[in-house]
Design a protein around this motif. Structure first.
Motif, PDB file in Angstrom:
ATOM      1  N   LEU A  51       7.523  -0.975  -8.056  1.00 42.58           N
ATOM      2  CA  LEU A  51       8.477  -0.024  -8.419  1.00 42.58           C
ATOM      3  C   LEU A  51       8.441   0.181  -9.921  1.00 42.58           C
ATOM      4  O   LEU A  51       9.383   0.969 -10.603  1.00 42.58           O
ATOM      5  CB  LEU A  51       9.619  -1.610  -7.834  1.00 42.58           C
ATOM      6  N   GLU A  52       8.131  -1.315 -10.471  1.00 46.18           N
ATOM      7  CA  GLU A  52       8.327  -1.210 -11.896  1.00 46.18           C
ATOM      8  C   GLU A  52       7.535   0.475 -12.704  1.00 46.18           C
ATOM      9  O   GLU A  52       8.101   0.679 -13.386  1.00 46.18           O
ATOM     10  CB  GLU A  52       7.971  -2.024 -12.509  1.00 46.18           C
ATOM     11  N   ALA A  53       6.236   0.134 -11.893  1.00 46.16           N
ATOM     12  CA  ALA A  53       5.604   1.777 -12.628  1.00 46.16           C
ATOM     13  C   ALA A  53       5.998   2.552 -11.545  1.00 46.16           C
ATOM     14  O   ALA A  53       5.901   3.982 -12.588  1.00 46.16           O
ATOM     15  CB  ALA A  53       3.939   1.410 -11.656  1.00 46.16           C
ATOM     16  N   ASN A  78       1.142  -1.189   0.294  1.00 44.53           N
ATOM     17  CA  ASN A  78      -0.176   0.241  -0.147  1.00 44.53           C
ATOM     18  C   ASN A  78       0.915   1.332   0.012  1.00 44.53           C
ATOM     19  O   ASN A  78       0.357   2.190  -0.813  1.00 44.53           O
ATOM     20  CB  ASN A  78      -0.523   0.170   1.005  1.00 44.53           C
ATOM     21  N   LEU A  79       1.988   1.599   1.284  1.00 49.91           N
ATOM     22  CA  LEU A  79       3.203   2.499   0.557  1.00 49.91           C
ATOM     23  C   LEU A  79       3.389   2.563  -0.627  1.00 49.91           C
ATOM     24  O   LEU A  79       3.286   3.851  -1.195  1.00 49.91           O
ATOM     25  CB  LEU A  79       3.420   1.981   1.540  1.00 49.91           C
ATOM     26  N   LEU A  80       4.067   1.511  -1.491  1.00 50.27           N
ATOM     27  CA  LEU A  80       4.371   2.017  -2.840  1.00 50.27           C
ATOM     28  C   LEU A  80       3.200   2.134  -3.723  1.00 50.27           C
ATOM     29  O   LEU A  80       3.465   2.988  -4.268  1.00 50.27           O
ATOM     30  CB  LEU A  80       4.894   0.377  -3.581  1.00 50.27           C
ATOM     31  N   GLU A  81       1.889   1.281  -3.340  1.00 44.22           N
ATOM     32  CA  GLU A  81       0.896   2.098  -4.414  1.00 44.22           C
ATOM     33  C   GLU A  81       0.601   3.497  -4.422  1.00 44.22           C
ATOM     34  O   GLU A  81      -0.210   3.873  -5.482  1.00 44.22           O
ATOM     35  CB  GLU A  81      -0.555   0.689  -3.880  1.00 44.22           C
ATOM     36  N   ALA A  82       0.686   3.794  -3.140  1.00 43.45           N
ATOM     37  CA  ALA A  82       0.591   5.495  -2.963  1.00 43.45           C
ATOM     38  C   ALA A  82       1.484   6.399  -3.087  1.00 43.45           C
ATOM     39  O   ALA A  82       0.848   7.771  -3.206  1.00 43.45           O
ATOM     40  CB  ALA A  82       0.783   5.599  -1.293  1.00 43.45           C
ATOM     41  N   LEU A  83       2.609   5.283  -4.115  1.00 41.32           N
ATOM     42  CA  LEU A  83       3.567   6.573  -4.487  1.00 41.32           C
ATOM     43  C   LEU A  83       2.929   6.923  -6.410  1.00 41.32           C
ATOM     44  O   LEU A  83       3.792   7.598  -7.249  1.00 41.32           O
ATOM     45  CB  LEU A  83       4.952   6.009  -4.514  1.00 41.32           C
ATOM     46  N   GLU A  84       2.103   5.604  -6.876  1.00 42.08           N
ATOM     47  CA  GLU A  84       1.547   6.238  -8.155  1.00 42.08           C
ATOM     48  C   GLU A  84       1.570   7.773  -8.410  1.00 42.08           C
ATOM     49  O   GLU A  84       1.592   8.618  -9.226  1.00 42.08           O
ATOM     50  CB  GLU A  84       0.965   5.611  -8.551  1.00 42.08           C
ATOM     51  N   ASN A  85       0.932   8.340  -7.448  1.00 42.22           N
ATOM     52  CA  ASN A  85       0.652   9.742  -7.655  1.00 42.22           C
ATOM     53  C   ASN A  85       1.696  10.646  -6.437  1.00 42.22           C
ATOM     54  O   ASN A  85       1.447  11.920  -6.492  1.00 42.22           O
ATOM     55  CB  ASN A  85      -1.024  10.186  -7.299  1.00 42.22           C
ATOM     56  N   ASN A  86       2.588  10.399  -5.757  1.00 40.97           N
ATOM     57  CA  ASN A  86       3.435  10.901  -5.192  1.00 40.97           C
ATOM     58  C   ASN A  86       4.791  11.057  -5.675  1.00 40.97           C
ATOM     59  O   ASN A  86       5.625   9.815  -5.977  1.00 40.97           O
ATOM     60  CB  ASN A  86       3.347  10.152  -3.837  1.00 40.97           C
ATOM     61  N   THR A  87       5.452  12.074  -6.554  1.00 41.51           N
ATOM     62  CA  THR A  87       6.490  12.477  -7.282  1.00 41.51           C
ATOM     63  C   THR A  87       7.864  12.465  -6.330  1.00 41.51           C
ATOM     64  O   THR A  87       8.777  12.667  -6.879  1.00 41.51           O
ATOM     65  CB  THR A  87       6.383  12.828  -7.620  1.00 41.51           C
ATOM     66  N   THR A  88       7.513  12.665  -4.553  1.00 35.85           N
ATOM     67  CA  THR A  88       8.504  14.259  -4.651  1.00 35.85           C
ATOM     68  C   THR A  88       9.405  12.950  -3.582  1.00 35.85           C
ATOM     69  O   THR A  88      10.244  13.039  -2.854  1.00 35.85           O
ATOM     70  CB  THR A  88       8.142  14.667  -3.801  1.00 35.85           C
ATOM     71  N   ASN A 104       3.029 -10.794  -1.560  1.00 36.61           N
ATOM     72  CA  ASN A 104       3.818  -9.777  -1.518  1.00 36.61           C
ATOM     73  C   ASN A 104       4.891  -9.013  -2.557  1.00 36.61           C
ATOM     74  O   ASN A 104       4.809  -7.802  -2.774  1.00 36.61           O
ATOM     75  CB  ASN A 104       3.410  -8.892  -0.664  1.00 36.61           C
ATOM     76  N   GLU A 105       6.110  -9.892  -2.402  1.00 39.11           N
ATOM     77  CA  GLU A 105       7.365  -9.231  -3.406  1.00 39.11           C
ATOM     78  C   GLU A 105       7.006  -9.348  -4.266  1.00 39.11           C
ATOM     79  O   GLU A 105       6.850  -8.317  -5.114  1.00 39.11           O
ATOM     80  CB  GLU A 105       8.240 -10.073  -2.425  1.00 39.11           C
ATOM     81  N   ARG A 106       6.066  -9.724  -5.027  1.00 41.04           N
ATOM     82  CA  ARG A 106       5.905  -9.617  -6.494  1.00 41.04           C
ATOM     83  C   ARG A 106       5.105  -8.220  -6.799  1.00 41.04           C
ATOM     84  O   ARG A 106       5.054  -7.688  -7.934  1.00 41.04           O
ATOM     85  CB  ARG A 106       5.218 -10.723  -6.963  1.00 41.04           C
ATOM     86  N   GLU A 107       3.865  -8.308  -5.826  1.00 35.71           N
ATOM     87  CA  GLU A 107       3.363  -7.050  -5.672  1.00 35.71           C
ATOM     88  C   GLU A 107       4.063  -5.962  -5.712  1.00 35.71           C
ATOM     89  O   GLU A 107       4.283  -4.751  -6.642  1.00 35.71           O
ATOM     90  CB  GLU A 107       1.903  -6.927  -5.282  1.00 35.71           C
ATOM     91  N   ARG A 140      17.106  -3.328 -10.349  1.00 36.63           N
ATOM     92  CA  ARG A 140      16.926  -3.168 -11.228  1.00 36.63           C
ATOM     93  C   ARG A 140      16.081  -2.218 -11.521  1.00 36.63           C
ATOM     94  O   ARG A 140      16.263  -0.917 -12.669  1.00 36.63           O
ATOM     95  CB  ARG A 140      16.382  -4.766 -12.443  1.00 36.63           C
ATOM     96  N   TRP A 141      15.012  -1.996 -11.443  1.00 40.58           N
ATOM     97  CA  TRP A 141      14.061  -0.539 -11.496  1.00 40.58           C
ATOM     98  C   TRP A 141      14.607   0.884 -11.004  1.00 40.58           C
ATOM     99  O   TRP A 141      14.900   1.749 -11.260  1.00 40.58           O
ATOM    100  CB  TRP A 141      12.763  -1.067 -11.015  1.00 40.58           C
ATOM    101  N   ILE A 142      14.712   0.267  -9.111  1.00 46.48           N
ATOM    102  CA  ILE A 142      15.602   1.582  -8.301  1.00 46.48           C
ATOM    103  C   ILE A 142      16.932   2.126  -9.234  1.00 46.48           C
ATOM    104  O   ILE A 142      17.196   3.079  -9.069  1.00 46.48           O
ATOM    105  CB  ILE A 142      16.103   1.237  -7.286  1.00 46.48           C
ATOM    106  N   LEU A 143      17.460   1.379 -10.024  1.00 44.34           N
ATOM    107  CA  LEU A 143      18.670   1.969 -11.130  1.00 44.34           C
ATOM    108  C   LEU A 143      18.351   2.301 -11.157  1.00 44.34           C
ATOM    109  O   LEU A 143      19.003   3.383 -12.107  1.00 44.34           O
ATOM    110  CB  LEU A 143      19.770   0.187 -11.730  1.00 44.34           C
ATOM    111  N   ARG A 144      17.515   1.904 -12.881  1.00 46.03           N
ATOM    112  CA  ARG A 144      17.231   2.537 -13.881  1.00 46.03           C
ATOM    113  C   ARG A 144      16.442   4.354 -13.736  1.00 46.03           C
ATOM    114  O   ARG A 144      16.531   4.839 -14.085  1.00 46.03           O
ATOM    115  CB  ARG A 144      15.734   1.704 -14.614  1.00 46.03           C
ATOM    116  N   ASN A 145      15.902   4.016 -11.907  1.00 49.99           N
ATOM    117  CA  ASN A 145      15.342   5.496 -11.773  1.00 49.99           C
ATOM    118  C   ASN A 145      16.360   6.208 -11.344  1.00 49.99           C
ATOM    119  O   ASN A 145      16.370   7.684 -11.804  1.00 49.99           O
ATOM    120  CB  ASN A 145      14.306   5.245  -9.866  1.00 49.99           C
TER     121      ASN A 145
END
Length: 333
Positions: A290-292, A255-265, A282-285, A314-319
Motif C-alpha cells: 500500500l505504501e508503494a 499477491n492482489l496488492l502486488e499486481a497493482l504495481e502496474n495497475n493504476t485504474t 502478510n499484514e506487514r507485506e 495513512r497510505w490510503i488517506l495519502r492517495n
C-alpha cells in the motif's frame, strides 16, 4: 637496698617463663617501642562486639518491668487472640440439581468447576486439564469452519443481497465469447460457480471493458484468487473489485496488492472477512504494498496486527488527498 649485683643474681636464677611473666608486669620505658607494647593490658580487656551488646540490651529490656525499656505484654508473653470464623451459609439446591451433584463423579465436578471459572476448588493440574480440554474443543469447532466447510456468519447473504434472476449460464456464455458489452459482473452469494469465476478471471485478463466485479461469498479458493491477481496485472479498465467473505489466504491478498504495481485504474479493493486470518507477516507485506501504491483509494481489510491498520489508513488517506488535489487542478483549467 638491693644492689645491681643482687638483681643480676636474681634474674639469672629465673626461668624463661618467669622472665616472660616479669616482662608482662613491667612497663619498659623504651622510646623506640610502640605505645601499645609499653602499656600494661588489663586481663578484663577484650574486643568490643556490637551484636553481643545488642543481645544483652534486648535481654535486659525484656526482663525489665519499669523504666524507658519496659516492654508491654505484646513483647514478652504475647498470645494472639483467637477469632471465631463465621460459618458460611449453607447452599440449598433444587432437588433435581442436588441429586445430579451427588451422583457426579470427580471428573464431572472438575469440568463443572473449570467451566464456571471456580479454579480455587481445583488443583493446578486439574485446572490446567480443564482449560486444555476447553481449548481443544474450541480448536475442533474452529477447524470445522475452515476451508470448504467455511460458512459466513448470519447476515452476510442479506448484506450482499440475494440474486434470484441471475442467468449464470448466459453470463458464462458471454464470458467465453468475450462480449465487450459486458461492463459489470455480480455473482454475490452464488455457490458452486468455480468454472464461472475462472471464466471471469480469464475475461478480466483479456478484455478492458468491465469496470466493476463483485464476487463476495462465493467460496472462492486460493487458486481462483491467484488467477484474479494475474489478470489485474494486464487489465486497464476495472475500477471496483469486491472479493469479501471467501476462502482467500493472506498470501493471495498480498499477491492482489502486488499486481497493482502496474495497475493504476483499480480504485477499490475489498477482501475482508476471509475464512483464515492473514497473519502478522502478510499484514506487514500488505502495508508495504500500500505504501508503494499511489492510486488505490479504498482497501477493505480488517487488520488484526496492532498498528498495521493505522499505517494502511495513512497510505490510503495519502492517495485520496493526492486524487483530490488532481481533481482541483483539473477543475481550474
Amino acid at each position: 637496698m638491693t644492689s645491681t649485683d643482687d638483681l643480676d643474681d636474681i634474674l639469672e636464677g629465673l626461668s624463661y617463663e618467669d622472665l616472660q611473666a616479669l616482662s608482662d608486669e613491667i612497663d619498659p620505658e623504651h622510646e623506640l617501642l610502640p605505645v601499645h607494647e609499653r602499656q600494661l593490658q588489663p586481663e578484663s580487656s577484650r574486643k568490643f562486639d556490637i551484636h553481643d551488646r545488642i543481645k544483652e540490651m534486648e535481654k535486659l529490656s525484656v526482663e525489665s518491668i519499669e523504666g524507658d525499656n519496659f516492654l508491654p505484654l505484646h513483647g514478652r508473653n504475647y498470645k494472639p487472640q483467637t477469632t471465631v470464623k463465621e460459618k458460611e451459609p449453607e447452599v440449598h439446591l433444587p432437588d433435581e440439581w442436588d441429586e445430579a451433584v451427588n451422583q457426579a463423579n470427580e471428573k464431572d465436578l472438575q469440568e463443572l468447576a473449570g467451566i464456571l471459572g471456580v479454579h480455587s476448588l481445583l488443583t493446578q493440574e486439574q485446572s490446567t486439564s480443564s482449560e486444555t480440554s476447553q481449548m481443544r474443543e474450541a480448536l475442533r469447532e474452529l477447524d470445522e469452519k475452515k476451508d470448504e466447510r467455511y460458512e459466513p456468519s448470519r447476515g452476510v447473504a442479506d448484506h450482499y443481497g440475494e440474486i434470484q434472476q441471475l442467468d449464470v449460464s448466459g453470463l458464462f456464455r458471454r464470458l467465453k465469447e468475450f462480449d465487450n458489452t459486458l461492463t459489470e459482473i455480480t455473482l454475490n452469494n452464488m455457490k458452486e460457480v468455480d468454472d464461472v469465476l475462472m471464466a471471469v478471471a480469464d475475461f478480466l485478463a483479456r478484455m478492458d471493458c468491465v469496470t466493476k466485479i463483485s464476487v463476495a461469498n462465493t467460496k472462492m479458493n486460493n487458486t481462483i484468487g491467484l488467477k484474479f491477481a494475474e489478470a489485474l496485472k494486464n487489465n486497464k479498465s476495472l475500477v471496483h473489485l469486491n472479493m469479501e467473505s471467501n476462502l482467500l489466504s493472506g498470501d493471495v491478498v498480498v499477491n492482489l496488492l502486488e499486481a497493482l504495481e502496474n495497475n493504476t485504474t483499480l480504485k477499490e479493493l475489498k477482501v475482508a472477512n476471509q475464512s483464515k486470518a492473514a497473519g502478522a507477516k502478510n499484514e506487514r507485506e500488505m502495508v508495504k504494498k500500500l505504501e508503494a501504491n499511489e492510486t488505490l483509494l479504498k482497501f477493505g481489510h480488517a487488520f488484526l496486527t496492532p498498528g498495521m491498520g493505522n499505517m494502511a489508513s495513512r497510505w490510503i488517506l495519502r492517495n485520496n488527498d493526492k486524487a483530490r488535489k488532481a481533481r482541483q487542478a483539473a477543475a481550474m483549467k
